[in-house]
Scaffold this active site. Structure first.
Site, PDB file in Angstrom:
ATOM      1  N   ASN A  40      36.204  44.205  36.322  1.00 39.27           N
ATOM      2  CA  ASN A  40      36.956  42.971  36.529  1.00 39.27           C
ATOM      3  C   ASN A  40      35.975  41.815  36.556  1.00 39.27           C
ATOM      4  O   ASN A  40      34.816  42.002  36.917  1.00 39.27           O
ATOM      5  CB  ASN A  40      37.637  43.002  37.903  1.00 39.27           C
ATOM      6  CG  ASN A  40      38.969  43.701  37.873  1.00 39.27           C
ATOM      7  OD1 ASN A  40      39.655  43.734  36.866  1.00 39.27           O
ATOM      8  ND2 ASN A  40      39.339  44.259  39.005  1.00 39.27           N
ATOM      9  N   ARG A  41      36.441  40.629  36.269  1.00 37.78           N
ATOM     10  CA  ARG A  41      35.571  39.463  36.396  1.00 37.78           C
ATOM     11  C   ARG A  41      35.465  39.095  37.868  1.00 37.78           C
ATOM     12  O   ARG A  41      36.458  38.783  38.504  1.00 37.78           O
ATOM     13  CB  ARG A  41      36.161  38.294  35.625  1.00 37.78           C
ATOM     14  CG  ARG A  41      36.107  38.526  34.129  1.00 37.78           C
ATOM     15  CD  ARG A  41      36.690  37.371  33.387  1.00 37.78           C
ATOM     16  NE  ARG A  41      35.893  36.158  33.512  1.00 37.78           N
ATOM     17  CZ  ARG A  41      36.205  35.021  32.917  1.00 37.78           C
ATOM     18  NH1 ARG A  41      37.300  34.929  32.197  1.00 37.78           N
ATOM     19  NH2 ARG A  41      35.438  33.975  33.061  1.00 37.78           N
TER      20      ARG A  41
END
Ligand code: CTP
Ligand code: CA
Length: 224
Positions: free
Chosen positions: A34-35
């Site tokens: 995930n960012r």
């Protein structure tokens, strides 16, 4: 700092913070993630430590230095983060989940590097366990705080997470369009069962301090 660490309102309280993304291995050289820079979580851990809490910071793969006075536990996958969280939560009174945990992992991790062949490639994914919900089930007395990063209907989704995961607080921020990721400021709205508190738009370190103070106030009101 030494003074802040020893004399604060959360002295004698153990807090756990999860931070950063998780890495779910596709093969030995590739991951799903995930960012998340981890900055918000590290700032929350530092702010709670400054209020006197004893801190366990469970960190996914991030490139940040450990805040002073904080015990850091490095993990890679959502499952590693869950195991570390359950272990740390057993000694804790406050649990703050800021991590951007992968919701799915590859159903299988290939033992060797996957070589490219056809024009398209499908990956089968399996759901990961929800860390906050699992910790809540095992430790019903914990004061628990979640984060919600949403692109729309921010407060409604945050309220839904508050109920579903049985949390005391959800800190919600709007993401997308260059907001929140890899930047140093953010906008947080704290959702609780009976109220909402807008902490405004500010540097993450400042929002973290405001959030830590709100957590301390609510925790101490419930546990005088
Ligand atoms: N979280 C968690 N374990 C997971 C997924 C999320 O503990 N496997 C935590 C996050 O650390 C965060 C909160 O749950 O504090 C909300 O995460 P979010 O991704 O917004 O919620 P989800 O329940 O995963 O819902 P969705 O991604 O579908 O919006
Ligand atoms: Ca999610």
């Amino acid at each position: 700092l030494a003074q802040a660490l020893s004399g604060g309102p959360l002295q004698g309280v153990h807090a756990v913070v999860t931070a950063g993304p998780t890495h779910e291995a596709v093969d030995p050289v590739r991951v799903l993630t995930n960012r998340s820079s981890g900055k918000m979580g590290f700032a929350v851990a530092e702010a709670l430590a400054r209020l006197g809490a004893q801190l366990s910071l469970i960190a996914g793969p991030v490139s940040l230095s450990t805040p002073p006075g904080v015990k850091r536990i490095d993990v890679q996958s959502a499952d590693d983060m869950l195991q570390a969280s359950l272990a740390a939560a057993a000694q804790a009174q406050i649990f703050v989940g800021t991590a951007a945990v992968a919701d799915y992992r590859p159903a299988q991790t290939a033992p060797g590097k996957i070589k490219k062949s056809s024009d398209t490639l499908s990956l089968a994914l399996s759901r990961t366990a929800d860390i906050l919900s699992t910790v809540r089930d095992r430790h019903p007395a914990l004061f628990m705080v979640g984060f919600a990063a949403e692109t729309e209907s921010l407060v409604d989704y945050a309220r839904d997470k508050l109920r579903r995961k049985q949390l005391q607080m959800v800190a919600a921020n709007e993401v997308g369009g260059g907001r929140a990721f890899d930047v140093d400021d953010n906008h947080l709205i704290v959702v609780e069962a009976q109220q909402e508190t807008d902490l405004g738009h500010a540097p993450k370190t400042e929002l973290a301090r405001a959030l830590a103070e709100l957590i301390a106030a609510r925790y101490l009101a419930l546990n005088p």
